[in-house]
Write an enzyme that holds these catalytic residues in place. Structure first.
Site, mmCIF file in Angstrom:
data_model
loop_
_atom_site.group_PDB
_atom_site.id
_atom_site.type_symbol
_atom_site.label_atom_id
_atom_site.label_comp_id
_atom_site.label_asym_id
_atom_site.label_seq_id
_atom_site.Cartn_x
_atom_site.Cartn_y
_atom_site.Cartn_z
ATOM 1 N N THR A 47 78.161 78.422 17.051
ATOM 2 C CA THR A 47 78.625 77.586 15.946
ATOM 3 C C THR A 47 77.658 76.440 15.695
ATOM 4 O OG1 THR A 47 80.898 78.171 16.482
ATOM 5 C CG2 THR A 47 80.583 76.244 15.083
ATOM 6 N N TYR A 135 80.172 83.072 29.044
ATOM 7 C CA TYR A 135 80.666 83.362 27.694
ATOM 8 C C TYR A 135 80.636 84.869 27.485
ATOM 9 C CZ TYR A 135 81.014 82.694 22.567
ATOM 10 O OH TYR A 135 81.398 82.718 21.249
ATOM 11 N N LYS A 163 84.525 81.374 28.835
ATOM 12 C CA LYS A 163 84.927 81.303 27.434
ATOM 13 C C LYS A 163 85.143 82.742 27.004
ATOM 14 C CE LYS A 163 83.599 80.028 22.737
ATOM 15 N NZ LYS A 163 82.524 79.586 21.819
#
Length: 294
Positions: A47, A135, A163
Site C-alpha cells: 500500500t 506476510y 500478516k
C-alpha cells in the site's frame, strides 16, 4: 499477544505533485492516523508503493514518521523483496532508521520452494535485532507460506507475527492454537472475524481514511459488545469493498479518497495510475455515508 499494537494502518506513502517523497505530508498523515486510533503504522508495504520507492526513500520515511509520532505508535517497516540479500540490507537500514519491527513478505515472482522460503525468512530474522511479522499473501507473491513452514519458523525468537492474507481461515486458527505467533488480519473484511478467534488485530488499508472506525470495531469486541462490533464491521463493508475489491489496488483507491479529503496523498508512481472520476466520486459517497460527513 500484540507485539506491534492492535490497530495498525498499512499507510500510503505521500508524494508531492511532482512525484517526490513528501516527508512533511507523511508526518502529518501519520500524526492524524495515530491521533484517531492507530497504535501501529506499517510503512513501505504494498500500500506504501514499496516497489517504486528507493532504499533511501524508505529509510527517510521511517525517520520522518518516527519524528511525527514519537513513541505513540509502533513503526513496522516493510522490507520484503524477491532478493534475500536486498531484503537483509533493507532490514538493517530500517533498524538504523528507528523501526520497531519488520514486515517481510514471501519472496515473489521466482516462486521458491518451501525450504528456500524458510531459509529466506531465517536469514532476515538473523540479520537484525528487530522482531518480524511474516506476510503471507499468495495472490500477490505466487507462493503460499505453508502451515508447516510457519510452524517451524515460529520457533525463531524474533519471528513473532503473521500478516495473514492467505484467505485460509482454518489454517490461521490452527496455527494460532499451536504457536505463539500473533496473527494480524491483512484483509479488512477479516478484521473482526480473525480477532474474534484470537487474532492480535489488523493491518488495515481502509484505516488510511477511517482509522477511528477500524479501531471502534475492535474496541467494541474488547468491551464485550459483540453485537455492536459486528454492526460496526458490517457498516464499514461497503467502503471496504470499494477500497479493496473493485479491481483497483488499495493504494489507488485510498489515495483517491485521501485526496478528496484534502489529506496528504499525492500522485501514484507508475505503473499505477489514478482512479477515474466516477470511482473517486463513489468512494467519497460511501465515506460520507459511513461517517456522516458531507
Amino acid at each position: 499477544m500484540t507485539p506491534f499494537g492492535r490497530t495498525l494502518c498499512a499507510m500510503i506513502t505521500p508524494f508531492t505533485p511532482a512525484g517526490a517523497l513528501d516527508l512533511e505530508g507523511a508526518g502529518r498523515l501519520a500524526d492524524r492516523l495515530v491521533t484517531r486510533g492507530c497504535d501501529g503504522l506499517v510503512l513501505s508495504g504494498t500500500t506504501g508503493e514499496s516497489p517504486t520507492t528507493t532504499d533511501a526513500e524508505k529509510a527517510a520515511l521511517i525517520t520522518a514518521v518516527r519524528e511525527a509520532v514519537g513513541t505513540r505508535a509502533t513503526i513496522v517497516a516493510g522490507v520484503g523483496t524477491p532478493d534475500t540479500a536486498h531484503t537483509v540490507t533493507l532490514a538493517r537500514e530500517a533498524e538504523r532508521a528507528g523501526a520497531d519491527g519488520l514486515l517481510v513478505v514471501a519472496p515473489y515472482y521466482s516462486r521458491p520452494p518451501q525450504d528456500a522460503i524458510e531459509a529466506h525468512f531465517l536469514r532476515v530474522a538473523d540479520s537484525t535485532g528487530l522482531p518480524l511479522a511474516l506476510y503471507d499473501i499468495p495472490a500477490r507473491t505466487g507462493t503460499r507460506v505453508e502451515p508447516g513452514t510457519l510452524l517451524r519458523l515460529a520457533e525463531h525468537p524474533r519471528i513473532v507475527a503473521v500478516k495473514d492474507c492467505s484467505y485460509d481461515f482454518l489454517a490461521a486458527q490452527k496455527l494460532m492454537s499451536r504457536t505463539d505467533l500473533a496473527y494480524y488480519a491483512g484483509c479488512d473484511e477479516h478484521n473482526l472475524a480473525l480477532y474474534a478467534v484470537g487474532g492480535a488485530g489488523c493491518v488495515s488499508t481502509v484505516a488510511n481514511v477511517v482509522p477511528e472506525h477500524v479501531r471502534a470495531v475492535l474496541d467494541a469486541f474488547d468491551a464485550g459488545e459483540t453485537a455492536r462490533a459486528a454492526h460496526l464491521q458490517q457498516r464499514m463493508t461497503p467502503l471496504i469493498e470499494a477500497v479493496m475489491s473493485n479491481g483497483l489496488p488499495g493504494t489507488v483507491t485510498a489515495k483517491a479518497l485521501l485526496t478528496t479529503l484534502g489529506l496528504p496523498a499525492g500522485p501514484l508512481r507508475p505503473p499505477l495510475m489514478p482512479a477515474d472520476r466516477l470511482t473517486t466520486e463513489g468512494l467519497r459517497a460511501l465515506y460520507e455515508d459511513l461517517t456522516g460527513v458531507g
